[in-house]
Design a protein around this motif. Structure first.
Motif, mmCIF file in Angstrom:
data_model
loop_
_atom_site.group_PDB
_atom_site.id
_atom_site.type_symbol
_atom_site.label_atom_id
_atom_site.label_comp_id
_atom_site.label_asym_id
_atom_site.label_seq_id
_atom_site.Cartn_x
_atom_site.Cartn_y
_atom_site.Cartn_z
ATOM 1 N N GLN A 106 0.805 -1.218 0.000
ATOM 2 C CA GLN A 106 0.000 0.000 0.000
ATOM 3 C C GLN A 106 0.842 1.275 0.000
ATOM 4 O OE1 GLN A 106 -3.279 -1.823 3.037
ATOM 5 N NE2 GLN A 106 -3.534 0.327 2.511
ATOM 6 N N PHE A 107 2.122 1.166 0.222
ATOM 7 C CA PHE A 107 2.996 2.335 0.284
ATOM 8 C C PHE A 107 3.003 3.040 -1.069
ATOM 9 C CE2 PHE A 107 7.458 4.010 -0.057
ATOM 10 C CZ PHE A 107 7.346 4.991 0.911
ATOM 11 N N ARG A 108 2.517 4.279 -1.063
ATOM 12 C CA ARG A 108 2.380 5.011 -2.325
ATOM 13 C C ARG A 108 2.072 6.484 -2.033
ATOM 14 N NH1 ARG A 108 -1.465 1.857 -5.194
ATOM 15 N NH2 ARG A 108 -1.317 0.298 -3.532
ATOM 16 N N ALA A 109 2.196 7.287 -3.058
ATOM 17 C CA ALA A 109 1.760 8.681 -2.966
ATOM 18 C C ALA A 109 0.243 8.722 -3.082
ATOM 19 C CB ALA A 109 2.398 9.504 -4.074
ATOM 20 N N THR A 110 -0.403 9.382 -2.138
ATOM 21 C CA THR A 110 -1.856 9.554 -2.197
ATOM 22 C C THR A 110 -2.239 11.012 -2.426
ATOM 23 O OG1 THR A 110 -1.945 9.779 0.219
ATOM 24 C CG2 THR A 110 -2.273 7.563 -0.703
ATOM 25 N N GLU A 111 -1.221 11.867 -2.569
ATOM 26 C CA GLU A 111 -1.427 13.271 -2.899
ATOM 27 C C GLU A 111 -0.133 13.768 -3.526
ATOM 28 O OE1 GLU A 111 -0.428 15.721 1.065
ATOM 29 O OE2 GLU A 111 -2.323 14.635 1.163
ATOM 30 N N PRO A 112 -0.161 14.924 -4.200
ATOM 31 C CA PRO A 112 1.042 15.399 -4.896
ATOM 32 C C PRO A 112 2.251 15.590 -3.982
ATOM 33 C CG PRO A 112 -0.886 16.589 -5.657
ATOM 34 C CD PRO A 112 -1.326 15.766 -4.486
ATOM 35 N N ALA A 113 2.018 15.945 -2.713
ATOM 36 C CA ALA A 113 3.142 16.176 -1.791
ATOM 37 C C ALA A 113 3.694 14.840 -1.303
ATOM 38 C CB ALA A 113 2.690 17.039 -0.615
ATOM 39 N N PHE A 114 4.656 14.295 -2.045
ATOM 40 C CA PHE A 114 5.249 12.996 -1.718
ATOM 41 C C PHE A 114 6.684 13.020 -2.212
ATOM 42 C CE2 PHE A 114 6.345 8.582 -2.727
ATOM 43 C CZ PHE A 114 5.885 7.876 -1.627
ATOM 44 N N HIS A 115 7.635 12.976 -1.283
ATOM 45 C CA HIS A 115 9.051 12.999 -1.633
ATOM 46 C C HIS A 115 9.682 11.688 -1.189
ATOM 47 C CE1 HIS A 115 13.129 14.344 -2.300
ATOM 48 N NE2 HIS A 115 13.431 14.095 -1.038
ATOM 49 N N LEU A 116 9.970 10.816 -2.158
ATOM 50 C CA LEU A 116 10.513 9.494 -1.851
ATOM 51 C C LEU A 116 11.947 9.629 -1.351
ATOM 52 C CD1 LEU A 116 10.011 6.404 -2.012
ATOM 53 C CD2 LEU A 116 11.107 6.488 -4.273
ATOM 54 N N PRO A 121 7.876 2.656 -4.231
ATOM 55 C CA PRO A 121 6.447 2.816 -3.937
ATOM 56 C C PRO A 121 5.573 2.143 -4.981
ATOM 57 C CG PRO A 121 7.321 4.830 -4.901
ATOM 58 C CD PRO A 121 8.494 3.892 -4.726
ATOM 59 N N ASN A 122 4.343 1.873 -4.593
ATOM 60 C CA ASN A 122 3.356 1.352 -5.521
ATOM 61 C C ASN A 122 2.783 2.491 -6.362
ATOM 62 O OD1 ASN A 122 2.956 -1.630 -4.580
ATOM 63 N ND2 ASN A 122 2.991 -0.430 -2.690
ATOM 64 N N THR A 123 1.919 2.146 -7.291
ATOM 65 C CA THR A 123 1.330 3.146 -8.182
ATOM 66 C C THR A 123 0.594 4.214 -7.370
ATOM 67 O OG1 THR A 123 1.024 1.451 -9.883
ATOM 68 C CG2 THR A 123 -0.229 3.495 -10.130
ATOM 69 N N PRO A 124 0.890 5.480 -7.614
ATOM 70 C CA PRO A 124 0.231 6.533 -6.824
ATOM 71 C C PRO A 124 -1.267 6.588 -7.100
ATOM 72 C CG PRO A 124 1.482 7.484 -8.641
ATOM 73 C CD PRO A 124 1.834 6.025 -8.598
ATOM 74 N N THR A 125 -1.981 7.109 -6.139
ATOM 75 C CA THR A 125 -3.419 7.323 -6.291
ATOM 76 C C THR A 125 -3.723 8.794 -6.080
ATOM 77 O OG1 THR A 125 -3.801 6.839 -3.945
ATOM 78 C CG2 THR A 125 -4.011 5.006 -5.499
ATOM 79 N N ASN A 126 -4.848 9.227 -6.606
ATOM 80 C CA ASN A 126 -5.266 10.613 -6.433
ATOM 81 C C ASN A 126 -6.121 10.751 -5.182
ATOM 82 O OD1 ASN A 126 -4.071 11.578 -8.866
ATOM 83 N ND2 ASN A 126 -5.779 10.689 -10.023
ATOM 84 N N PRO A 127 -6.086 11.917 -4.544
ATOM 85 C CA PRO A 127 -6.959 12.129 -3.381
ATOM 86 C C PRO A 127 -8.420 11.921 -3.754
ATOM 87 C CG PRO A 127 -5.364 13.926 -3.621
ATOM 88 C CD PRO A 127 -5.274 13.103 -4.866
ATOM 89 N N ILE A 128 -9.185 11.372 -2.818
ATOM 90 C CA ILE A 128 -10.612 11.166 -3.061
ATOM 91 C C ILE A 128 -11.307 12.524 -3.088
ATOM 92 C CG2 ILE A 128 -12.734 10.129 -2.159
ATOM 93 C CD1 ILE A 128 -10.967 8.012 -0.814
ATOM 94 N N PRO A 129 -12.006 12.847 -4.183
ATOM 95 C CA PRO A 129 -12.677 14.153 -4.244
ATOM 96 C C PRO A 129 -13.833 14.229 -3.263
ATOM 97 C CG PRO A 129 -13.318 12.800 -6.118
ATOM 98 C CD PRO A 129 -12.238 12.044 -5.402
ATOM 99 N N LEU A 130 -14.223 15.452 -2.965
ATOM 100 C CA LEU A 130 -15.359 15.659 -2.064
ATOM 101 C C LEU A 130 -16.609 15.013 -2.635
ATOM 102 C CD1 LEU A 130 -16.596 17.239 0.434
ATOM 103 C CD2 LEU A 130 -17.215 18.999 -1.247
ATOM 104 N N ASN A 131 -17.334 14.302 -1.799
ATOM 105 C CA ASN A 131 -18.644 13.783 -2.183
ATOM 106 C C ASN A 131 -19.664 14.897 -1.935
ATOM 107 O OD1 ASN A 131 -21.236 12.529 -2.162
ATOM 108 N ND2 ASN A 131 -20.257 10.547 -1.834
#
Length: 249
Positions: A106-116, A121-131
């Motif tokens: 599960q280790f991955r970037a989940t938002e743009p602010a990610f400095h390895l 890391p695994n494939t990055p994901t985008n933040p979940i947008p507001l519902n």
């Protein structure tokens, strides 16, 4: 109060600890350090990828003991999200350190602010947008409870419900212009007219009159945001919102 120099030294020591711990397969920085926007008030956000053979509770306990011994911990808080433990440390100097312990897959970037720092890391994901559907529904629900609390003379409850209603309006306003309202991160970047609208809904005094005035304004703002998203939904909600705007007495 901690200093920027102290924070930098602690972060460097934590990174060294991560590189020397065989149970840690990867590490990254998040937050303002990853964005390059640190200021005097920034905290430390460190992500740790656990080795597949590591026992998570043991690693967490060991790291907690080490951080306490070296830096002096006043308290901790655990937050869990999608199988990841975020342990938040409050140092006696008031510095906040967030250390998250990620399963290897599960280790991955989940938002743009990610400095390895190291690892894969695994494939990055985008933040979940507001519902927005949920934000709208919670908005009118808090408005209903604010009205009934005012009518019952429960002014503190009404104030809390109005605060929650305002937060949902803020969520919708931020979503409309592409800002992140999570923990208020980008609310200050809203256009000045939007902020002035919100300022007018702050309750100056805990009185029935001030609470009713805030509730009326916020229901108007909520309906405006609904109309921006779905005109037909706003039309369906309008009769109920007219009733919500009536004085509770």
């Amino acid at each position: 109060m901690f200093s920027a120099t102290e924070r930098t030294a602690i972060r460097a020591e934590l990174i060294t600890l991560a590189t020397e711990d065989p149970r840690i397969a990867g590490a990254a920085l998040a937050g303002s350090a990853a964005r390059g926007t640190e200021d005097a008030w920034s905290d430390i956000d460190l992500l740790l990828q656990l080795d597949s053979a590591a026992d998570e509770p043991t690693v967490v306990d060991d790291w907690s003991d080490t951080i306490d011994t070296r830096f002096g911990v006043a308290d901790t808080l655990d937050v869990f999200a999608v199988g990841v433990r975020y342990r938040v440390f409050l140092l006696r100097s008031s510095l906040q350190i967030d250390v998250s312990f990620w399963p290897p897959d599960q280790f991955r970037a989940t938002e743009p602010a990610f400095h390895l720092l190291f690892g894969t890391p695994n494939t990055p994901t985008n933040p979940i947008p507001l519902n927005t559907d949920t934000a709208i529904g919670l908005g009118w629900l808090y408005a209903l409870h604010a009205r009934s609390a005012i009518a019952r003379g429960k002014l503190w409850q009404a104030d809390m419900m109005i605060d929650e209603l305002r937060n949902r309006v803020i969520d919708l306003k931020c979503s409309k212009v592409g800002l992140n309202s999570w923990h208020g991160r980008e609310v200050d970047a809203l256009p000045r007219p939007e902020l002035e609208q919100l300022e007018a809904t702050r309750v100056a005094n805990l009185t029935t009159e001030d609470l009713e005035a805030a509730l009326m304004l916020l229901t108007d703002h909520l309906l405006d945001e609904v109309a921006h998203i779905d005109v037909s939904r706003a039309a369906r909600l309008e009769p109920a919102f007219v009733e919500l705007r009536r004085p509770a007495r």
